[in-house]
Scaffold this motif. Structure first.
Motif, mmCIF file in Angstrom:
data_model
loop_
_atom_site.group_PDB
_atom_site.id
_atom_site.type_symbol
_atom_site.label_atom_id
_atom_site.label_comp_id
_atom_site.label_asym_id
_atom_site.label_seq_id
_atom_site.Cartn_x
_atom_site.Cartn_y
_atom_site.Cartn_z
ATOM 1 N N MET A 184 0.783 -1.228 0.000
ATOM 2 C CA MET A 184 0.000 0.000 0.000
ATOM 3 C C MET A 184 0.820 1.287 0.000
ATOM 4 O O MET A 184 0.258 2.373 -0.184
ATOM 5 N N SER A 185 2.143 1.195 0.208
ATOM 6 C CA SER A 185 2.938 2.414 0.368
ATOM 7 C C SER A 185 3.053 3.231 -0.920
ATOM 8 O O SER A 185 3.447 4.391 -0.880
ATOM 9 N N GLY A 186 2.694 2.647 -2.050
ATOM 10 C CA GLY A 186 2.737 3.386 -3.303
ATOM 11 C C GLY A 186 1.374 3.868 -3.763
ATOM 12 O O GLY A 186 1.228 4.356 -4.887
ATOM 13 N N THR A 187 0.376 3.763 -2.886
ATOM 14 C CA THR A 187 -0.994 4.147 -3.257
ATOM 15 C C THR A 187 -1.511 5.211 -2.296
ATOM 16 O O THR A 187 -1.468 5.025 -1.073
ATOM 17 N N LEU A 188 -1.985 6.307 -2.838
ATOM 18 C CA LEU A 188 -2.512 7.400 -2.019
ATOM 19 C C LEU A 188 -3.856 6.997 -1.423
ATOM 20 O O LEU A 188 -4.742 6.503 -2.109
ATOM 21 N N GLY A 189 -4.017 7.203 -0.102
ATOM 22 C CA GLY A 189 -5.274 6.909 0.566
ATOM 23 C C GLY A 189 -6.291 8.020 0.365
ATOM 24 O O GLY A 189 -5.965 9.109 -0.106
ATOM 25 N N ALA A 190 -7.509 7.748 0.779
ATOM 26 C CA ALA A 190 -8.598 8.699 0.527
ATOM 27 C C ALA A 190 -8.898 9.604 1.714
ATOM 28 O O ALA A 190 -9.750 10.489 1.619
ATOM 29 N N SER A 191 -8.208 9.408 2.839
ATOM 30 C CA SER A 191 -8.569 10.140 4.049
ATOM 31 C C SER A 191 -7.703 11.377 4.257
ATOM 32 O O SER A 191 -6.550 11.285 4.689
ATOM 33 N N ASP A 192 -8.261 12.558 3.967
ATOM 34 C CA ASP A 192 -7.557 13.808 4.246
ATOM 35 C C ASP A 192 -7.396 14.008 5.749
ATOM 36 O O ASP A 192 -6.409 14.592 6.209
ATOM 37 N N ARG A 193 -8.352 13.504 6.502
ATOM 38 C CA ARG A 193 -8.290 13.629 7.961
ATOM 39 C C ARG A 193 -7.064 12.863 8.500
ATOM 40 O O ARG A 193 -6.374 13.362 9.392
ATOM 41 N N SER A 194 -6.812 11.694 7.943
ATOM 42 C CA SER A 194 -5.652 10.912 8.379
ATOM 43 C C SER A 194 -4.358 11.625 8.029
ATOM 44 O O SER A 194 -3.421 11.678 8.838
ATOM 45 N N ARG A 195 -4.292 12.194 6.824
ATOM 46 C CA ARG A 195 -3.096 12.934 6.418
ATOM 47 C C ARG A 195 -2.848 14.127 7.350
ATOM 48 O O ARG A 195 -1.713 14.379 7.761
ATOM 49 N N ALA A 196 -3.916 14.839 7.674
ATOM 50 C CA ALA A 196 -3.777 16.009 8.544
ATOM 51 C C ALA A 196 -3.337 15.594 9.949
ATOM 52 O O ALA A 196 -2.489 16.253 10.568
ATOM 53 N N TYR A 197 -3.885 14.494 10.433
ATOM 54 C CA TYR A 197 -3.513 13.997 11.769
ATOM 55 C C TYR A 197 -2.035 13.615 11.804
ATOM 56 O O TYR A 197 -1.311 13.951 12.749
ATOM 57 N N ALA A 198 -1.588 12.926 10.743
ATOM 58 C CA ALA A 198 -0.180 12.522 10.670
ATOM 59 C C ALA A 198 0.739 13.735 10.611
ATOM 60 O O ALA A 198 1.789 13.778 11.254
ATOM 61 N N GLN A 199 0.326 14.745 9.863
ATOM 62 C CA GLN A 199 1.140 15.958 9.732
ATOM 63 C C GLN A 199 1.257 16.679 11.068
ATOM 64 O O GLN A 199 2.340 17.158 11.441
ATOM 65 N N ARG A 200 0.151 16.757 11.799
ATOM 66 C CA ARG A 200 0.180 17.416 13.112
ATOM 67 C C ARG A 200 1.118 16.705 14.080
ATOM 68 O O ARG A 200 1.744 17.331 14.935
ATOM 69 N N ASN A 201 1.216 15.395 13.944
ATOM 70 C CA ASN A 201 2.026 14.601 14.860
ATOM 71 C C ASN A 201 3.434 14.327 14.343
ATOM 72 O O ASN A 201 4.214 13.638 15.002
ATOM 73 N N GLY A 202 3.753 14.863 13.168
ATOM 74 C CA GLY A 202 5.097 14.698 12.638
ATOM 75 C C GLY A 202 5.409 13.306 12.135
ATOM 76 O O GLY A 202 6.571 12.880 12.145
ATOM 77 N N TRP A 203 4.386 12.571 11.680
ATOM 78 C CA TRP A 203 4.607 11.218 11.166
ATOM 79 C C TRP A 203 5.116 11.283 9.736
ATOM 80 O O TRP A 203 4.542 11.971 8.889
ATOM 81 N N ALA A 204 6.173 10.557 9.466
ATOM 82 C CA ALA A 204 6.841 10.636 8.165
ATOM 83 C C ALA A 204 6.192 9.705 7.146
ATOM 84 O O ALA A 204 5.846 8.572 7.469
ATOM 85 N N PRO A 205 6.047 10.147 5.891
ATOM 86 C CA PRO A 205 5.520 9.287 4.830
ATOM 87 C C PRO A 205 6.593 8.294 4.381
ATOM 88 O O PRO A 205 7.760 8.395 4.770
#
Length: 258
Positions: free
Chosen positions: A169-190
């Motif tokens: 799944m690491s080469g496929t963009l997910g559909a959840s903008d909320r998840s992306r925003a949560y990860a960004q707030r917490n500094g989670w690396a792609p």
């Protein structure tokens, strides 16, 4: 009792024709090795250092033994440095020991850091916990614990499932903008920020201090040139949508043409 027809059986007192032949072949190989300057035993130091390093990384003697096909007592003895010398063949096996969640017992425990980084990387590119639960077929509580990092040790079977899901799944963009925003707030690396995601000493590379669109376009170009990524696949690895990447490419080209 050693199997008949082997050097070990001969040493144990069996002198049948098969064991005599095994003894003759052993002695022949031994003399041949001596003529080439090869010894049957080597210093144990490098082996002990390798086993200690694996132990410090969290691998048990049982897991090391399972990964290289050497008995548990042998692994323990040489990790502790109880013998100054070791058979060359056993040394080669132990030095090649590379335990992974895939080659140890499914119920044994492994460090959870790599699995946590993988789960968070997938969240960073838009995959929600519900999606990860569905794709891994693990309990949602298990996925939650792995992603939160609250479990320092997890079952090897769980780590293997997470690793396989990440590769898929690491080469496929997910559909959840909320998840992306949560990860960004917490500094989670792609995914693209990691070189060796299992290395506890590695720090994710979020790129140089340049405008985000510049970093994204230059990363896209590298992915396309080296690995043949399409714009869609690159956008997924970068954690942005395809439309965002296309706009950034156009903006990048316009700036460079000026």
């Amino acid at each position: 009792m050693a199997e008949c027809g082997t050097w070990s059986a001969y040493c144990a007192g069996c002198h049948c024709l098969r064991c005599d032949e095994a003894q003759y072949q052993y002695k022949t190989r031994y003399r041949f090795d001596l003529a080439r300057g090869l010894t049957r035993q080597v210093e144990n130091g490098p082996v002990t250092e390798h086993l200690k390093k694996l132990h410090e990384e969290g691998w048990s003697d049982e897991q090391i033994a399972a990964s290289c096909g050497v008995s548990l007592p042998t692994v323990t003895a040489h990790r502790l440095g109880l013998h100054p010398r070791i058979q060359r063949t056993i040394a080669d096996q132990l030095l090649s020991a590379t335990p992974t969640p895939g080659n140890v017992s499914a119920t044994s425990k492994v460090r959870g850091l790599g699995s946590t980084r993988r789960a968070r990387a997938l969240v960073a590119i838009g995959h929600s916990l519900n999606t990860l639960t569905r794709e891994t077929r693990l309990a949602r509580s298990t996925v939650g614990r792995v992603t939160s990092g609250c479990s320092s040790w997890i079952a090897a079977e769980t780590a293997q499932v997470v690793a396989e899901t990440y590769e898929r799944m690491s080469g496929t963009l997910g559909a959840s903008d909320r998840s992306r925003a949560y990860a960004q707030r917490n500094g989670w690396a792609p995914p693209l920020a990691w070189d060796d995601i299992d290395d506890p000493n590695e720090v994710p590379d979020f790129g140089e201090e340049v405008p985000a669109y510049v970093a994204n376009v230059e990363n896209y170009k590298e992915l396309a040139r080296i690995q043949g990524y399409s714009q869609e696949a690159a956008a997924a690895r970068l954690g942005i949508s395809l439309s965002q990447l296309k706009w950034q490419i156009a903006h990048y080209n316009k700036k460079n043409a000026a």
